[in-house]
Design an enzyme around this catalytic site. Structure first.
Site, mmCIF file in Angstrom:
data_model
loop_
_atom_site.group_PDB
_atom_site.id
_atom_site.type_symbol
_atom_site.label_atom_id
_atom_site.label_comp_id
_atom_site.label_asym_id
_atom_site.label_seq_id
_atom_site.Cartn_x
_atom_site.Cartn_y
_atom_site.Cartn_z
ATOM 1 N N LYS A 67 -48.089 12.645 71.854
ATOM 2 C CA LYS A 67 -48.688 11.335 71.565
ATOM 3 C C LYS A 67 -48.535 10.501 72.828
ATOM 4 C CE LYS A 67 -46.771 7.987 68.915
ATOM 5 N NZ LYS A 67 -46.445 7.202 67.710
ATOM 6 N N HIS A 138 -45.261 -5.808 60.071
ATOM 7 C CA HIS A 138 -46.345 -4.836 59.882
ATOM 8 C C HIS A 138 -45.831 -3.547 59.242
ATOM 9 C CE1 HIS A 138 -49.874 -2.462 60.880
ATOM 10 N NE2 HIS A 138 -49.098 -1.584 61.490
ATOM 11 N N GLN A 139 -44.786 -2.979 59.816
ATOM 12 C CA GLN A 139 -44.326 -1.661 59.395
ATOM 13 C C GLN A 139 -43.626 -1.720 58.022
ATOM 14 O OE1 GLN A 139 -45.130 1.177 61.297
ATOM 15 N NE2 GLN A 139 -44.301 2.205 59.482
ATOM 16 N N GLY A 220 -35.791 0.625 62.262
ATOM 17 C CA GLY A 220 -36.272 -0.226 63.364
ATOM 18 C C GLY A 220 -35.714 0.140 64.724
ATOM 19 N N THR A 221 -34.518 0.726 64.755
ATOM 20 C CA THR A 221 -33.839 0.948 66.038
ATOM 21 C C THR A 221 -34.313 2.244 66.686
ATOM 22 O OG1 THR A 221 -31.952 -0.357 65.341
ATOM 23 C CG2 THR A 221 -31.560 1.215 67.111
ATOM 24 N N LYS A 226 -31.218 -1.909 70.742
ATOM 25 C CA LYS A 226 -31.608 -2.433 69.427
ATOM 26 C C LYS A 226 -30.516 -2.111 68.409
ATOM 27 C CE LYS A 226 -36.686 -2.343 69.426
ATOM 28 N NZ LYS A 226 -37.830 -1.617 68.846
HETATM 29 P P1 NAD Z 1 -43.346 -6.587 63.595
HETATM 30 O O1 NAD Z 1 -43.359 -7.347 64.878
HETATM 31 O O2 NAD Z 1 -44.537 -6.615 62.721
HETATM 32 O O3 NAD Z 1 -42.079 -7.083 62.717
HETATM 33 C C1 NAD Z 1 -40.828 -7.320 63.307
HETATM 34 C C2 NAD Z 1 -39.796 -7.566 62.222
HETATM 35 O O4 NAD Z 1 -38.520 -7.796 62.857
HETATM 36 C C3 NAD Z 1 -40.084 -8.802 61.376
HETATM 37 O O5 NAD Z 1 -39.622 -8.574 60.058
HETATM 38 C C4 NAD Z 1 -39.240 -9.867 62.066
HETATM 39 O O6 NAD Z 1 -38.925 -10.959 61.218
HETATM 40 C C5 NAD Z 1 -38.009 -9.045 62.403
HETATM 41 N N1 NAD Z 1 -37.189 -9.654 63.459
HETATM 42 C C6 NAD Z 1 -37.612 -10.143 64.651
HETATM 43 N N2 NAD Z 1 -36.561 -10.621 65.346
HETATM 44 C C7 NAD Z 1 -35.459 -10.412 64.580
HETATM 45 C C8 NAD Z 1 -34.068 -10.676 64.745
HETATM 46 N N3 NAD Z 1 -33.603 -11.249 65.848
HETATM 47 N N4 NAD Z 1 -33.213 -10.317 63.746
HETATM 48 C C9 NAD Z 1 -33.672 -9.707 62.610
HETATM 49 N N5 NAD Z 1 -34.978 -9.449 62.409
HETATM 50 C C10 NAD Z 1 -35.851 -9.789 63.372
HETATM 51 O O7 NAD Z 1 -42.958 -5.097 64.001
HETATM 52 P P2 NAD Z 1 -43.164 -3.746 63.156
HETATM 53 O O8 NAD Z 1 -44.420 -3.107 63.582
HETATM 54 O O9 NAD Z 1 -42.930 -4.033 61.725
HETATM 55 O O10 NAD Z 1 -41.977 -2.833 63.743
HETATM 56 C C11 NAD Z 1 -40.623 -3.150 63.442
HETATM 57 C C12 NAD Z 1 -39.706 -2.291 64.272
HETATM 58 O O11 NAD Z 1 -39.872 -0.910 63.931
HETATM 59 C C13 NAD Z 1 -39.936 -2.352 65.783
HETATM 60 O O12 NAD Z 1 -38.674 -2.510 66.393
HETATM 61 C C14 NAD Z 1 -40.529 -1.002 66.129
HETATM 62 O O13 NAD Z 1 -40.193 -0.605 67.442
HETATM 63 C C15 NAD Z 1 -39.861 -0.125 65.091
HETATM 64 N N6 NAD Z 1 -40.577 1.131 64.811
HETATM 65 C C16 NAD Z 1 -39.826 2.252 64.643
HETATM 66 C C17 NAD Z 1 -40.446 3.452 64.361
HETATM 67 C C18 NAD Z 1 -39.629 4.692 64.130
HETATM 68 O O14 NAD Z 1 -40.201 5.784 64.083
HETATM 69 N N7 NAD Z 1 -38.341 4.579 63.926
HETATM 70 C C19 NAD Z 1 -41.846 3.521 64.265
HETATM 71 C C20 NAD Z 1 -42.595 2.341 64.381
HETATM 72 C C21 NAD Z 1 -41.941 1.137 64.658
#
Ligand code: NAD
Length: 321
Positions: A67, A138-139, A220-221, A226
């Site tokens: 990817k 979003h996720q 998320g991490t 993170k």
């Molecule tokens: P997004 O920007 O739509 O949402 C971000 C979320 O994090 C929101 O709920 C926001 O309120 C919260 N947030 C922001 N700052 C914060 C803080 N200081 N303390 C606590 N919460 C906080 O992003 P998304 O698309 O929902 O993605 C969320 C996370 O998931 C990203 O870090 C992304 O890298 C990660 N992700 C991981 C995978 C995986 O395979 N593990 C895949 C996709 C995304």
């Protein structure tokens, strides 16, 4: 070569197909039949973009590819495009010829949701009733929708750093006919399953906020630095992951390892539980934790599945290449 454009993914890919693809590839990884290549991620010095490759080879499913993509922070404001952009390329493992090019944006959301769902299927208590969400971006909506299919949940509770975003997950609960309640972090003690999916660099969920018997999927991490949950929670829990090398370096376990609370040997592959070579949860009192870091093989697995669906429906575009 076959092309499946991003615009077709929504109508083709189902949560069930994503779940099956991810469960199978986690199992293949744990059996030693599939492996991920080292990840490349570069700040390219243009448009503040982060660009990279995640690839691998699944000998069991005969899926080879990568990817390519990343994060373009100015896309939405400047061009009306989403900031995360990715494309999956598949290759014929017998010849090395490119076999497919597939839009990777929606697939990334679906494969990430499938990963936490697979962890819930194999690690959550059978009688889980309350699901807690940390994160409402979003996720989060994808994670919740997929998770609700794994147990007969009766209630959704949620906390988010930006409370104004909570209606995003409240809507998903309503679609499923479930009540939703916004809680403070100690209120998470009511949850039998918790999914965290935020971009935080400091822990929100502390060990004290979690009741015995809970399953937590930390999603998320995926980068150094993170962190979503207190490191002490990993010391208390049975810890599982998609890939151990990623968990201890860029996943949630990086912090518990750095603090000397756990060692690499304390982190097991979820695939081993799927294969029956690890017992997984062994009592209703245990806290289980899945550290989902996101691996290239997940992307390849869902892309291969969507190519099959596109061929079946006559939607794949064939080009001479
Ligand atoms: P997004 O920007 O739509 O949402 C971000 C979320 O994090 C929101 O709920 C926001 O309120 C919260 N947030 C922001 N700052 C914060 C803080 N200081 N303390 C606590 N919460 C906080 O992003 P998304 O698309 O929902 O993605 C969320 C996370 O998931 C990203 O870090 C992304 O890298 C990660 N992700 C991981 C995978 C995986 O395979 N593990 C895949 C996709 C995304």
């Amino acid at each position: 070569m076959l092309i499946v454009p991003e615009r077709e993914i929504q109508g083709l890919m189902t949560r069930d197909a994503a779940f099956d693809a991810v469960e199978k590839v986690f199992a293949a990884m744990a059996a030693g039949d599939a492996y991920n290549f080292p990840v490349v991620r570069e700040a390219i010095g243009h448009e503040d973009a982060l660009y990279g490759f995640k690839g691998g080879f699944d000998k069991a499913g005969l899926t080879l590819g990568l990817k390519a993509g990343g994060y373009w922070p100015n896309n939405l404001e400047k061009r009306g495009l989403i900031n995360h952009q990715s494309t999956v390329f598949l290759f014929d493992p017998d010849t090395g010829k490119a076999s497919a090019m597939v839009g990777g944006n929606l697939l990334t959301a679906l494969r990430t949701a499938a990963a936490s769902s697979v962890s819930i299927k194999h690690l959550a208590r059978q009688d889980a009733k309350v699901i807690g969400m940390i994160g409402a971006g979003h996720q989060a909506t994808f994670q919740l929708r997929a998770a609700l299919e794994q147990r007969p949940f009766e209630k959704v509770i949620g906390w988010n750093y930006h409370p104004e975003m909570l209606p995003n997950i409240e809507k998903v609960a309503a679609e499923a006919g479930l009540p939703f309640e916004a809680v403070d972090l100690p209120g998470m003690a009511e949850a039998d399953v918790i999914i965290s999916i935020t971009s935080a660099f400091a822990p929100s969920l502390m060990s004290d906020h979690v009741s015995n018997g809970t399953h937590i999927a930390c999603m998320g991490t995926d980068t150094k630095g993170k962190q979503e949950v207190e490191a002490a929670l990993l010391a208390r829990a049975r810890v599982f992951t998609d890939e151990v090398a990623q968990s201890i370096s860029i996943g949630e376990a990086q912090h518990a390892i750095a603090e000397g609370l756990i060692t690499e040997a304390d982190v097991a592959q979820l695939g081993a539980v799927i294969n029956g070579t690890h017992p997984g949860r062994t009592s209703d009192d245990q806290v289980t934790l899945f550290d989902g870091t996101g691996v290239g093989l997940q992307d390849l697995a869902v892309a291969a599945a969507v190519v099959d669906l596109a061929v079946e429906k006559g939607i794949a575009i064939e080009v001479d290449f």
